[in-house]
Write a protein that holds these residues in place. Structure first.
Motif, PDB file in Angstrom:
ATOM      1  N   ARG A   1     -16.496  -1.753  -8.641  1.00  0.00           N
ATOM      2  CA  ARG A   1     -16.158  -0.455  -8.037  1.00  0.00           C
ATOM      3  C   ARG A   1     -16.961   0.681  -8.644  1.00  0.00           C
ATOM      4  O   ARG A   1     -17.146   1.721  -8.013  1.00  0.00           O
ATOM      5  CB  ARG A   1     -14.671  -0.160  -8.226  1.00  0.00           C
ATOM      6  CG  ARG A   1     -13.743  -0.986  -7.380  1.00  0.00           C
ATOM      7  CD  ARG A   1     -12.310  -0.659  -7.737  1.00  0.00           C
ATOM      8  NE  ARG A   1     -12.013  -0.969  -9.119  1.00  0.00           N
ATOM      9  CZ  ARG A   1     -11.015  -0.424  -9.802  1.00  0.00           C
ATOM     10  NH1 ARG A   1     -10.245   0.486  -9.251  1.00  0.00           N
ATOM     11  NH2 ARG A   1     -10.794  -0.783 -11.052  1.00  0.00           N
TER      12      ARG A   1
ATOM     13  N   TYR B   1     -12.191  -1.633   1.392  1.00  0.00           N
ATOM     14  CA  TYR B   1     -11.358  -0.467   1.087  1.00  0.00           C
ATOM     15  C   TYR B   1     -10.561  -0.051   2.323  1.00  0.00           C
ATOM     16  O   TYR B   1     -11.070  -0.106   3.450  1.00  0.00           O
ATOM     17  CB  TYR B   1     -12.230   0.720   0.652  1.00  0.00           C
ATOM     18  CG  TYR B   1     -12.894   0.549  -0.695  1.00  0.00           C
ATOM     19  CD1 TYR B   1     -12.273   0.993  -1.856  1.00  0.00           C
ATOM     20  CD2 TYR B   1     -14.149  -0.031  -0.806  1.00  0.00           C
ATOM     21  CE1 TYR B   1     -12.879   0.867  -3.099  1.00  0.00           C
ATOM     22  CE2 TYR B   1     -14.767  -0.172  -2.039  1.00  0.00           C
ATOM     23  CZ  TYR B   1     -14.122   0.284  -3.177  1.00  0.00           C
ATOM     24  OH  TYR B   1     -14.732   0.145  -4.406  1.00  0.00           O
ATOM     25  N   LYS B   2      -9.343   0.391   2.099  1.00  0.00           N
ATOM     26  CA  LYS B   2      -8.512   0.856   3.212  1.00  0.00           C
ATOM     27  C   LYS B   2      -8.905   2.253   3.681  1.00  0.00           C
ATOM     28  O   LYS B   2      -8.577   2.640   4.802  1.00  0.00           O
ATOM     29  CB  LYS B   2      -7.032   0.841   2.823  1.00  0.00           C
ATOM     30  CG  LYS B   2      -6.434  -0.557   2.801  1.00  0.00           C
ATOM     31  CD  LYS B   2      -4.914  -0.518   2.746  1.00  0.00           C
ATOM     32  CE  LYS B   2      -4.326  -1.921   2.881  1.00  0.00           C
ATOM     33  NZ  LYS B   2      -2.847  -1.901   2.862  1.00  0.00           N
ATOM     34  N   SER B   3      -9.603   3.008   2.838  1.00  0.00           N
ATOM     35  CA  SER B   3     -10.012   4.363   3.208  1.00  0.00           C
ATOM     36  C   SER B   3     -11.522   4.432   3.363  1.00  0.00           C
ATOM     37  O   SER B   3     -12.251   3.588   2.840  1.00  0.00           O
ATOM     38  CB  SER B   3      -9.545   5.374   2.154  1.00  0.00           C
ATOM     39  OG  SER B   3      -8.140   5.343   2.020  1.00  0.00           O
TER      40      SER B   3
ATOM     41  N   TYR C   1     -15.363   4.303   0.583  1.00  0.00           N
ATOM     42  CA  TYR C   1     -15.114   3.447  -0.584  1.00  0.00           C
ATOM     43  C   TYR C   1     -14.038   4.021  -1.499  1.00  0.00           C
ATOM     44  O   TYR C   1     -14.191   4.081  -2.724  1.00  0.00           O
ATOM     45  CB  TYR C   1     -16.414   3.230  -1.369  1.00  0.00           C
ATOM     46  CG  TYR C   1     -17.624   3.035  -0.481  1.00  0.00           C
ATOM     47  CD1 TYR C   1     -17.774   1.874   0.258  1.00  0.00           C
ATOM     48  CD2 TYR C   1     -18.597   4.030  -0.369  1.00  0.00           C
ATOM     49  CE1 TYR C   1     -18.873   1.699   1.091  1.00  0.00           C
ATOM     50  CE2 TYR C   1     -19.698   3.864   0.456  1.00  0.00           C
ATOM     51  CZ  TYR C   1     -19.835   2.689   1.186  1.00  0.00           C
ATOM     52  OH  TYR C   1     -20.924   2.522   2.015  1.00  0.00           O
ATOM     53  N   THR C   2     -12.941   4.449  -0.912  1.00  0.00           N
ATOM     54  CA  THR C   2     -11.836   5.009  -1.689  1.00  0.00           C
ATOM     55  C   THR C   2     -10.531   4.324  -1.280  1.00  0.00           C
ATOM     56  O   THR C   2     -10.456   3.611  -0.283  1.00  0.00           O
ATOM     57  CB  THR C   2     -11.699   6.524  -1.464  1.00  0.00           C
ATOM     58  OG1 THR C   2     -11.494   6.784  -0.067  1.00  0.00           O
ATOM     59  CG2 THR C   2     -12.949   7.259  -1.932  1.00  0.00           C
TER      60      THR C   2
ATOM     61  N   GLU D   1      -6.924   1.987  -1.682  1.00  0.00           N
ATOM     62  CA  GLU D   1      -6.593   0.614  -2.043  1.00  0.00           C
ATOM     63  C   GLU D   1      -7.740  -0.312  -1.641  1.00  0.00           C
ATOM     64  O   GLU D   1      -8.401  -0.109  -0.625  1.00  0.00           O
ATOM     65  CB  GLU D   1      -5.306   0.205  -1.328  1.00  0.00           C
ATOM     66  CG  GLU D   1      -4.743  -1.136  -1.774  1.00  0.00           C
ATOM     67  CD  GLU D   1      -3.449  -1.479  -1.053  1.00  0.00           C
ATOM     68  OE1 GLU D   1      -3.036  -2.657  -1.096  1.00  0.00           O
ATOM     69  OE2 GLU D   1      -2.863  -0.561  -0.446  1.00  0.00           O
ATOM     70  N   TYR D   2      -7.972  -1.341  -2.442  1.00  0.00           N
ATOM     71  CA  TYR D   2      -9.116  -2.210  -2.191  1.00  0.00           C
ATOM     72  C   TYR D   2      -8.775  -3.654  -2.518  1.00  0.00           C
ATOM     73  O   TYR D   2      -7.792  -3.959  -3.198  1.00  0.00           O
ATOM     74  CB  TYR D   2     -10.326  -1.770  -3.031  1.00  0.00           C
ATOM     75  CG  TYR D   2     -10.161  -2.056  -4.505  1.00  0.00           C
ATOM     76  CD1 TYR D   2     -10.661  -3.231  -5.064  1.00  0.00           C
ATOM     77  CD2 TYR D   2      -9.483  -1.174  -5.329  1.00  0.00           C
ATOM     78  CE1 TYR D   2     -10.490  -3.508  -6.407  1.00  0.00           C
ATOM     79  CE2 TYR D   2      -9.298  -1.439  -6.676  1.00  0.00           C
ATOM     80  CZ  TYR D   2      -9.809  -2.615  -7.208  1.00  0.00           C
ATOM     81  OH  TYR D   2      -9.636  -2.890  -8.539  1.00  0.00           O
TER      82      TYR D   2
ATOM     83  N   SER E   1     -11.204  -7.475  -3.360  1.00  0.00           N
ATOM     84  CA  SER E   1     -12.540  -8.027  -3.557  1.00  0.00           C
ATOM     85  C   SER E   1     -12.619  -9.441  -3.007  1.00  0.00           C
ATOM     86  O   SER E   1     -11.666 -10.214  -3.101  1.00  0.00           O
ATOM     87  CB  SER E   1     -12.893  -8.045  -5.056  1.00  0.00           C
ATOM     88  OG  SER E   1     -12.854  -6.748  -5.598  1.00  0.00           O
TER      89      SER E   1
ATOM     90  N   HIS F   1     -18.060  -2.322   0.793  1.00  0.00           N
ATOM     91  CA  HIS F   1     -19.128  -2.270  -0.200  1.00  0.00           C
ATOM     92  C   HIS F   1     -19.721  -3.669  -0.327  1.00  0.00           C
ATOM     93  O   HIS F   1     -19.054  -4.598  -0.772  1.00  0.00           O
ATOM     94  CB  HIS F   1     -18.562  -1.793  -1.541  1.00  0.00           C
ATOM     95  CG  HIS F   1     -19.590  -1.570  -2.601  1.00  0.00           C
ATOM     96  ND1 HIS F   1     -19.263  -1.133  -3.870  1.00  0.00           N
ATOM     97  CD2 HIS F   1     -20.933  -1.733  -2.607  1.00  0.00           C
ATOM     98  CE1 HIS F   1     -20.366  -1.032  -4.598  1.00  0.00           C
ATOM     99  NE2 HIS F   1     -21.387  -1.392  -3.854  1.00  0.00           N
TER     100      HIS F   1
END
Length: 377
Positions: free
Chosen positions: A47, A284-286, A289-290, A292-293, A295, A317
């Motif tokens: 991240r 990412y949910k937003s 790249y912000t 909750e995420y 991998s 990402h």
């Protein structure tokens, strides 16, 4: 036994201008680094890596000519030997680059930078910096910690605590942070303090156990260059990540060669994806790249993980995996983000490129790794 250690992450690193001796190149150290394939001390969480190997920056104020020249010279030096590129942010492209370094060059602002990409605006102060100090601060912003803060540093150097200014002693502490030691100790790293940094007298604050010189450099060491390119591999041979609207890699298809800050309508339909060998993604949910995420690597059961993520992905990402070189028989510590356990694995094989693959996530073995035990829950 060699290992890789992961810690918790401090967000800010303070450093100092280099003295006249620091401007000299220690050729012996550079050649030794090449022989040993020395790497450095880096942030391990994907991240905190910059998107698509690109680092946007802008100046917080109108810098003096000499400060602007120092920044541009440092950028030219880094770009000439790494896979990174820097983009100056302006009113035209600012929406494209929401994450950026804001460079404060005011006199008295000191020299400091945050480690890696922190999200949004992050400051780098260069008011007291020489050109080499600017390279040092950029190294932090790229994702590198101080070399002398490595967890294994006591095997290479001695810290003389009684000679250090009391208000600067925290700068010499071993990192209790989310960091990764890559290969051997790099005495020549641009991030290594010199012998007399923050000394209260004429006596050194750092001495090496083997007499190796430190704090003499003219730019990134070979170890620094290897490290940055380890973190940011070349994108020239980048393969595509393919997103699908239905499970089982069916339905509408959406191809990504690079990271995407906004998926648009497809974000509500993502049900499965194909990740090429050697790549990973962070969903990412937003946007940008912000938020909750989760991998995923090319070895994961992506449909199951996407289901648990509620089929709601706004940005992706794409990461080309770092070069993973090791020695068969070595034991490694792995921080498993899927179960929050710290696990011990033994390297049992390498691929045709003499690299190892991803760790298993379910306390099992695979072609590269033999699971030994869990260190803690």
């Amino acid at each position: 036994m060699k290992n890789i250690i992961i810690y918790l992450l401090p967000t800010y690193i303070f450093s100092v201008s280099l003295n006249a001796n620091d401007d000299m190149c220690d050729t012996d150290s550079y050649e030794e680094n090449m022989r040993m394939q020395v790497y450095s001390h880096i942030v391990s969480d994907f991240r905190y890596k910059w998107i698509n190997n690109t680092i946007p920056y802008q100046f917080d104020n109108t810098p003096p000519v000499r400060k602007r020249e120092a920044v541009l010279s440092a950028i030219q030096h880094i770009e000439s030997v790494t896979n990174l590129k820097f983009i100056e942010r302006n009113n035209i492209n600012k929406d494209k680059y929401p994450d950026f370094i804001n460079i404060n060059s005011e006199d008295g602002s000191g020299c400091s930078a945050k480690i890696g990409r922190r999200g949004g605006e992050q400051f780098m102060k260069i008011g007291g910096c020489t050109r080499l100090s600017v390279v040092h601060e950029f190294a932090h912003a790229i994702g590198m910690f101080h070399e002398h803060n490595r967890s294994d540093r006591d095997s290479y150097i001695t810290i003389h605590w009684d000679r250090i200014r009391k208000d600067k002693r925290q700068n010499f502490q071993i990192n209790g942070s989310e960091s990764e030691n890559i290969r051997g100790y790099d005495y020549a790293s641009i991030t290594h303090y010199s012998t007399h940094t923050f000394s209260t007298s004429a006596w050194p604050t750092i001495t090496t156990l083997n007499g190796e010189k430190i704090g003499r450099r003219d730019g990134l060491s070979m170890g620094d260059i290897y490290t940055i390119n380890y973190m940011y591999p070349s994108y020239t041979d980048h393969k595509e990540v393919v997103l699908y609207s239905d499970k089982g890699h069916k339905g509408k298809k959406y191809k990504l060669k690079n990271s995407s800050p906004l998926l648009g309508d497809f974000s509500k339909e993502l049900s499965s994806l194909i990740i090429p060998d050697g790549f990973s993604v962070i969903l990412y949910k937003s946007a940008n790249y912000t938020g909750e995420y989760t991998s995923l690597s090319y070895m994961d059961d992506n449909a199951q993980i996407i289901d648990s993520f509620n089929n709601n992905v706004s940005s992706v990402h794409v990461i080309k995996s770092q070069t993973q070189r090791g020695v068969i028989g070595d034991v490694y510590i792995y921080e498993n983000q899927y179960n929050n356990d710290t696990e011990l694995f033994k390297l049992i094989s390498l691929d045709q490129k003499n690299e190892y693959g991803h760790f298993p996530i379910n306390k099992s073995n695979n072609q590269y790794w033999k699971y030994l035990r869990t260190l803690k829950n």
